[in-house]
Design an enzyme around this catalytic site. Structure first.
Site, PDB file in Angstrom:
ATOM      1  N   ASN A  16      -1.332  -4.598  -0.675  1.00  8.39           N
ATOM      2  CA  ASN A  16      -1.028  -4.096  -2.016  1.00  8.39           C
ATOM      3  C   ASN A  16      -2.087  -4.531  -3.026  1.00  8.39           C
ATOM      4  OD1 ASN A  16       2.098  -4.807  -0.862  1.00  8.39           O
ATOM      5  ND2 ASN A  16       1.659  -2.750  -1.561  1.00  8.39           N
ATOM      6  N   LEU A  17      -2.147  -3.784  -4.110  1.00  7.60           N
ATOM      7  CA  LEU A  17      -3.221  -3.964  -5.080  1.00  7.60           C
ATOM      8  C   LEU A  17      -3.246  -5.356  -5.726  1.00  7.60           C
ATOM      9  CD1 LEU A  17      -5.534  -2.744  -6.731  1.00  7.60           C
ATOM     10  CD2 LEU A  17      -3.816  -1.932  -8.366  1.00  7.60           C
ATOM     11  N   PHE A  33      10.047  -0.127  -8.728  1.00  2.00           N
ATOM     12  CA  PHE A  33       8.735   0.523  -8.703  1.00  2.00           C
ATOM     13  C   PHE A  33       7.726  -0.483  -8.117  1.00  2.00           C
ATOM     14  CE2 PHE A  33       9.116   4.918 -10.045  1.00  2.00           C
ATOM     15  CZ  PHE A  33      10.502   4.953 -10.095  1.00  2.00           C
ATOM     16  N   ASN A  34       6.700  -0.899  -8.830  1.00  4.84           N
ATOM     17  CA  ASN A  34       5.719  -1.799  -8.193  1.00  4.84           C
ATOM     18  C   ASN A  34       5.823  -3.217  -8.766  1.00  4.84           C
ATOM     19  OD1 ASN A  34       4.745   0.982  -7.696  1.00  4.84           O
ATOM     20  ND2 ASN A  34       3.035  -0.047  -6.713  1.00  4.84           N
ATOM     21  N   LYS A  76      15.378   2.657   3.583  1.00  4.93           N
ATOM     22  CA  LYS A  76      15.983   2.394   2.268  1.00  4.93           C
ATOM     23  C   LYS A  76      16.984   3.491   1.919  1.00  4.93           C
ATOM     24  CE  LYS A  76      14.046  -1.422   1.081  1.00  4.93           C
ATOM     25  NZ  LYS A  76      14.869  -2.635   1.089  1.00  4.93           N
ATOM     26  N   TYR A 113       9.739   3.280   6.577  1.00  2.00           N
ATOM     27  CA  TYR A 113      10.261   2.222   5.705  1.00  2.00           C
ATOM     28  C   TYR A 113      11.120   2.837   4.599  1.00  2.00           C
ATOM     29  CZ  TYR A 113      10.316  -0.808   1.628  1.00  2.00           C
ATOM     30  OH  TYR A 113      10.722  -1.502   0.509  1.00  2.00           O
ATOM     31  N   SER A 122      14.041   1.172  -3.350  1.00  2.00           N
ATOM     32  CA  SER A 122      12.628   1.299  -3.694  1.00  2.00           C
ATOM     33  C   SER A 122      12.322   2.698  -4.206  1.00  2.00           C
ATOM     34  CB  SER A 122      11.797   1.040  -2.430  1.00  2.00           C
ATOM     35  OG  SER A 122      10.460   1.422  -2.625  1.00  2.00           O
ATOM     36  N   ARG A 177      -6.484   6.567   0.037  1.00  2.00           N
ATOM     37  CA  ARG A 177      -5.729   5.983   1.145  1.00  2.00           C
ATOM     38  C   ARG A 177      -4.696   7.021   1.585  1.00  2.00           C
ATOM     39  NH1 ARG A 177      -2.539   0.388  -0.117  1.00  2.00           N
ATOM     40  NH2 ARG A 177      -1.250   1.840  -1.296  1.00  2.00           N
TER      41      ARG A 177
HETATM   42  P1  NAD Z   1       9.538 -10.423   1.298  1.00  2.00           P
HETATM   43  O1  NAD Z   1       9.142 -10.105   2.686  1.00  2.00           O
HETATM   44  O2  NAD Z   1       8.741 -11.413   0.533  1.00  2.00           O
HETATM   45  O3  NAD Z   1      11.067 -10.886   1.264  1.00  2.00           O
HETATM   46  C1  NAD Z   1      12.017 -10.445   2.189  1.00  2.00           C
HETATM   47  C2  NAD Z   1      12.689 -11.686   2.752  1.00  2.00           C
HETATM   48  O4  NAD Z   1      13.690 -11.283   3.692  1.00  2.00           O
HETATM   49  C3  NAD Z   1      11.719 -12.582   3.499  1.00  2.00           C
HETATM   50  O5  NAD Z   1      11.867 -13.910   3.011  1.00  2.00           O
HETATM   51  C4  NAD Z   1      12.148 -12.487   4.972  1.00  2.00           C
HETATM   52  O6  NAD Z   1      11.955 -13.696   5.652  1.00  2.00           O
HETATM   53  C5  NAD Z   1      13.604 -12.129   4.818  1.00  2.00           C
HETATM   54  N1  NAD Z   1      14.182 -11.379   5.923  1.00  2.00           N
HETATM   55  C6  NAD Z   1      13.675 -10.272   6.538  1.00  2.00           C
HETATM   56  N2  NAD Z   1      14.535  -9.833   7.477  1.00  2.00           N
HETATM   57  C7  NAD Z   1      15.605 -10.673   7.435  1.00  2.00           C
HETATM   58  C8  NAD Z   1      16.834 -10.715   8.146  1.00  2.00           C
HETATM   59  N3  NAD Z   1      17.133  -9.825   9.085  1.00  2.00           N
HETATM   60  N4  NAD Z   1      17.702 -11.703   7.840  1.00  2.00           N
HETATM   61  C9  NAD Z   1      17.411 -12.614   6.901  1.00  2.00           C
HETATM   62  N5  NAD Z   1      16.266 -12.625   6.208  1.00  2.00           N
HETATM   63  C10 NAD Z   1      15.383 -11.643   6.458  1.00  2.00           C
HETATM   64  O7  NAD Z   1       9.620  -9.043   0.496  1.00  2.00           O
HETATM   65  P2  NAD Z   1       9.878  -8.779  -1.045  1.00  2.00           P
HETATM   66  O8  NAD Z   1       8.668  -8.129  -1.598  1.00  2.00           O
HETATM   67  O9  NAD Z   1      10.423  -9.972  -1.687  1.00  2.00           O
HETATM   68  O10 NAD Z   1      10.984  -7.648  -0.944  1.00  2.00           O
HETATM   69  C11 NAD Z   1      12.363  -7.938  -1.053  1.00  2.00           C
HETATM   70  C12 NAD Z   1      13.141  -6.641  -0.910  1.00  2.00           C
HETATM   71  O11 NAD Z   1      12.740  -5.752  -1.942  1.00  2.00           O
HETATM   72  C13 NAD Z   1      12.905  -5.913   0.411  1.00  2.00           C
HETATM   73  O12 NAD Z   1      14.130  -5.358   0.822  1.00  2.00           O
HETATM   74  C14 NAD Z   1      11.932  -4.831   0.041  1.00  2.00           C
HETATM   75  O13 NAD Z   1      12.053  -3.720   0.873  1.00  2.00           O
HETATM   76  C15 NAD Z   1      12.364  -4.507  -1.372  1.00  2.00           C
HETATM   77  N6  NAD Z   1      11.300  -3.902  -2.184  1.00  2.00           N
HETATM   78  C16 NAD Z   1      10.108  -4.556  -2.325  1.00  2.00           C
HETATM   79  C17 NAD Z   1       9.093  -3.984  -3.081  1.00  2.00           C
HETATM   80  C18 NAD Z   1       7.749  -4.662  -3.235  1.00  2.00           C
HETATM   81  O14 NAD Z   1       6.798  -3.999  -3.635  1.00  2.00           O
HETATM   82  N7  NAD Z   1       7.624  -5.951  -2.951  1.00  2.00           N
HETATM   83  C19 NAD Z   1       9.304  -2.761  -3.704  1.00  2.00           C
HETATM   84  C20 NAD Z   1      10.538  -2.123  -3.536  1.00  2.00           C
HETATM   85  C21 NAD Z   1      11.534  -2.717  -2.772  1.00  2.00           C
HETATM   86  C1  WQD Z   2      -1.185   0.701  -5.721  1.00  4.93           C
HETATM   87  C2  WQD Z   2      -2.478   1.487  -5.978  1.00  4.93           C
HETATM   88  C3  WQD Z   2      -3.622   2.194  -3.998  1.00  4.93           C
HETATM   89  C4  WQD Z   2      -4.712  -1.694  -2.489  1.00  4.93           C
HETATM   90  C5  WQD Z   2       3.633   0.144  -2.105  1.00  4.93           C
HETATM   91  C6  WQD Z   2       4.627   0.741  -1.140  1.00  4.93           C
HETATM   92  C7  WQD Z   2       5.930   1.013  -1.815  1.00  4.93           C
HETATM   93  C8  WQD Z   2       6.465  -0.189  -2.590  1.00  4.93           C
HETATM   94  C9  WQD Z   2       5.421  -0.904  -3.361  1.00  4.93           C
HETATM   95  C10 WQD Z   2       8.292  -1.258  -1.368  1.00  4.93           C
HETATM   96  C11 WQD Z   2      -2.648   2.697  -5.059  1.00  4.93           C
HETATM   97  C12 WQD Z   2      -4.458   1.221  -4.790  1.00  4.93           C
HETATM   98  C13 WQD Z   2      -4.192  -0.688  -3.280  1.00  4.93           C
HETATM   99  C14 WQD Z   2      -6.117  -1.851  -2.401  1.00  4.93           C
HETATM  100  C15 WQD Z   2      -6.388  -0.005  -3.895  1.00  4.93           C
HETATM  101  N1  WQD Z   2       7.067  -1.167  -1.759  1.00  4.93           N
HETATM  102  N2  WQD Z   2      -5.025   0.149  -3.965  1.00  4.93           N
HETATM  103  N3  WQD Z   2      -6.901  -0.993  -3.111  1.00  4.93           N
HETATM  104  O1  WQD Z   2       1.210   2.106  -2.581  1.00  4.93           O
HETATM  105  O2  WQD Z   2       2.165   2.229  -4.943  1.00  4.93           O
HETATM  106  O3  WQD Z   2       3.418   1.055  -3.186  1.00  4.93           O
HETATM  107  O4  WQD Z   2       4.204  -1.070  -2.619  1.00  4.93           O
HETATM  108  O5  WQD Z   2       9.214  -0.554  -1.452  1.00  4.93           O
HETATM  109  O6  WQD Z   2       6.824   1.447  -0.846  1.00  4.93           O
HETATM  110  O7  WQD Z   2       4.088   1.951  -0.640  1.00  4.93           O
HETATM  111  O8  WQD Z   2       1.355   0.040  -4.059  1.00  4.93           O
HETATM  112  O9  WQD Z   2      -0.081  -1.893  -4.488  1.00  4.93           O
HETATM  113  O10 WQD Z   2      -0.284  -0.711  -2.279  1.00  4.93           O
HETATM  114  O11 WQD Z   2      -1.108   0.414  -4.338  1.00  4.93           O
HETATM  115  O12 WQD Z   2      -7.139   0.762  -4.516  1.00  4.93           O
HETATM  116  O13 WQD Z   2      -6.624  -2.715  -1.706  1.00  4.93           O
HETATM  117  O14 WQD Z   2      -3.590   0.622  -5.727  1.00  4.93           O
HETATM  118  O15 WQD Z   2      -4.412   3.185  -3.425  1.00  4.93           O
HETATM  119  O16 WQD Z   2      -3.243   3.714  -5.801  1.00  4.93           O
HETATM  120  P1  WQD Z   2       1.971   1.475  -3.660  1.00  4.93           P
HETATM  121  P2  WQD Z   2      -0.043  -0.633  -3.738  1.00  4.93           P
END
Ligand code: NAD
Ligand code: WQD
Length: 338
Positions: A199-200, A178-179, A153, A149, A125, A293
Site C-alpha cells: 500500500n501507498l 476507505f483507505n 467482505k 478479498y 471495506s 497497477r
Molecule cells: P491487520 O492484518 O493488521 O489486522 C488483522 C488482525 O487479525 C491481525 O492482527 C491478525 O493477526 C488477526 N487475524 C487474522 N485472522 C485471524 C483469525 N482467524 N482469528 C484471530 N485473529 C486473526 O489488518 P488491518 O489493516 O488492521 O485490518 C483490520 C480489518 O479491517 C480487516 O478485516 C481488514 O479486511 C479490514 N480493512 C482494512 C483496510 C486497510 O486498508 N487496512 C481497509 C478496509 C478494511
Molecule cells: C493507493 C494508490 C496505487 C502503492 C487497497 C485495497 C483495498 C483496501 C485499501 C482493504 C493507488 C498507488 C500504491 C505503491 C503507488 N483494503 N500506489 N505505489 O489500492 O486504493 O486499496 O487498500 O479493504 O481493498 O485494494 O490502496 O494504498 O494500495 O494504493 O503508486 O507502491 O497508490 O496505484 O493509486 P488501494 P493502495
C-alpha cells in the site's frame, strides 16, 4: 465498565480501535491469533491507554476456544476486525481467503448467538464497490468487488444481514472503510507490514526513512487533474472514533444491519500524498513512474454523509496529520514492533 471484544485487536486498525474505545470508557478484550501481528502491539495499546486490554491468543475459527473466551469475557458487544486482507494474496489463493474469512465470521456469529451476545460492528471495506460508477460513492451504490478479498467482505456483510433479519434481537453495523492511513500521534502503535509494503502510505514512510530507495508510482495517465489516481485516505484515529460512534449507537438500531462509509469525502492523488509526506517529514521522497497497477481504479472516494447524519461522526484529521502521525510511528519504529 462495559466490555467490547475486539477480534483482530493486535492488528493495525484493531490497536487504534482499542485505544479509542478505552479512551471513551470501554473495557477492551482482544482476540487475535497473531497471524499478522505481534503481542507487543497489545502492550503498546496498554501503554497509551494506561491499562492493558485482556488478551486472548485465539483463532476465531477455533469454536471451542471462542466459546471459552465468550464465557469468560461476556462482552456487551463485539468489534470484528480479524481476517486476511491482502488483495493480491486473495487473487493467488482464493480458497484460502474464502475459507479463512468466512469461517472466522461464521464461527464468531455462532458463538455470539450461543452466548446471547448480539451486538456487532464489522470491518467491511470500500472494496465492495469495485469500480464505482460515480464518486463520491454512497452506501446505496452498486456493489461488485473486483477480487476475492472484496467478495469475502461482501459475503460476510450478507451473512450478518441475514442473521439480523432472522433474529431481530441482533443489532449490527457494517463499516466500509476507505483507505486508512497514519497512526496514533504518540507513535507507539502503527502499521507494521511484513516484507515490501503493498500500500501507498507504508511504502512512502519507508522511503522517507531511507529504508527503500524510491516509490514506484503506478499510473500517471489517469483522467485526473495530475494524472495520478485519487483515493479517500482517512486517518486511522478518525476511523477508530467511527467504531466508538457505531458501538454507542448500536442499542438503538436493533433489528437491521446498518451500513456506513467511513471516509473523509475527499479524493487525494498519489502526487499530493508524496508532497504531503515530504512536507511532514522534511525528507526527500523520490519516486519512479510506472505503468498503472492492474486492477486499480482511477478514482474512489466516499460520500460519508450518512455516518455524519446518523452516527454524528465525521473525519476531522488532515492529510498533514496523517503523514505527521505516520512518521511518528515510522521514525521511532523503523523495523516495526520487532
Ligand atoms: P491487520 O492484518 O493488521 O489486522 C488483522 C488482525 O487479525 C491481525 O492482527 C491478525 O493477526 C488477526 N487475524 C487474522 N485472522 C485471524 C483469525 N482467524 N482469528 C484471530 N485473529 C486473526 O489488518 P488491518 O489493516 O488492521 O485490518 C483490520 C480489518 O479491517 C480487516 O478485516 C481488514 O479486511 C479490514 N480493512 C482494512 C483496510 C486497510 O486498508 N487496512 C481497509 C478496509 C478494511
Ligand atoms: C493507493 C494508490 C496505487 C502503492 C487497497 C485495497 C483495498 C483496501 C485499501 C482493504 C493507488 C498507488 C500504491 C505503491 C503507488 N483494503 N500506489 N505505489 O489500492 O486504493 O486499496 O487498500 O479493504 O481493498 O485494494 O490502496 O494504498 O494500495 O494504493 O503508486 O507502491 O497508490 O496505484 O493509486 P488501494 P493502495
Amino acid at each position: 465498565m462495559t466490555t467490547a471484544l475486539v477480534t483482530g485487536g493486535a492488528g493495525y486498525i484493531g490497536t487504534h480501535v482499542g485505544v479509542a474505545l478505552m479512551g471513551a470508557g470501554w473495557e477492551v478484550a482482544v482476540v487475535d491469533s497473531l497471524a499478522n501481528s505481534s503481542a507487543a502491539a497489545v502492550d503498546a495499546v496498554g501503554d497509551i491507554a494506561g491499562r492493558r486490554p485482556r488478551f486472548h491468543v485465539v483463532d476465531c475459527r477455533d469454536e471451542s476456544a471462542m466459546d471459552s473466551v465468550m464465557a469468560e469475557v461476556r462482552p456487551h458487544a463485539v468489534v470484528h476486525l480479524a481476517g486476511l486482507k491482502s488483495v493480491p494474496d486473495s487473487v493467488a489463493d482464493p480458497l484460502r481467503y474464502y475459507r479463512h474469512n468466512l469461517e472466522s465470521s461464521a464461527v464468531l456469529l455462532t458463538v455470539m448467538q450461543r452466548h446471547g451476545v448480539r451486538r456487532l460492528v464489522f470491518s467491511s471495506s470500500a472494496t465492495v464497490y469495485g469500480v464505482p460508477e460515480h464518486v463520491p460513492v454512497a452506501e446505496s451504490a452498486v456493489l461488485g468487488p473486483a477480487n476475492p478479498y472484496g467478495w469475502t467482505k461482501l459475503v460476510i456483510e450478507q451473512m450478518i444481514a441475514d442473521v439480523v433479519r432472522a433474529d431481530t434481537r441482533w443489532s449490527a453495523t457494517l463499516l466500509r472503510y476507505f483507505n486508512p492511513v497514519g497512526a496514533h500521534p504518540s507513535g507507539l502503535i502503527g502499521e507494521d507490514p511484513v516484507g515490501v509494503p503493498g500500500n501507498l502510505m507504508p511504502y512512502l514512510l519507508q522511503v522517507a526513512a531511507g529504508r527503500r530507495e524510491r516509490l514506484p508510482l503506478y499510473g500517471t495517465d489517469y483522467p485526473t487533474p495530475d494524472g495520478t489516481a485519487l483515493r479517500d485516505y482517512i486517518h486511522v484515529m478518525d476511523l477508530a472514533d467511527g467504531h466508538v460512534a457505531a458501538l454507542e449507537r448500536l442499542d438503538t438500531s436493533a433489528g437491521k444491519a446498518a451500513i456506513y462509509n467511513l471516509g473523509t469525502g475527499r479524493g487525494v492523488s498519489v502526487l499530493e500524498m508524496i508532497a504531503a509526506m515530504r512536507e511532514a517529514t522534511g525528507h526527500p521522497v523520490p519516486y519512479e513512474e510506472h505503468d498503472r497497477r492492474p486492477g486499480d481504479v482511477p478514482r474512489l472516494w466516499a460520500d460519508p454523509g450518512r455516518a455524519h447524519r446518523e452516527l454524528g461522526w465525521k473525519a476531522t484529521r488532515t492529510l498533514a496529520d496523517m503523514c505527521r502521525d505516520g512518521w511518528a510511528w515510522q521514525s521511532t519504529h523503523p523495523q516495526g514492533y520487532a
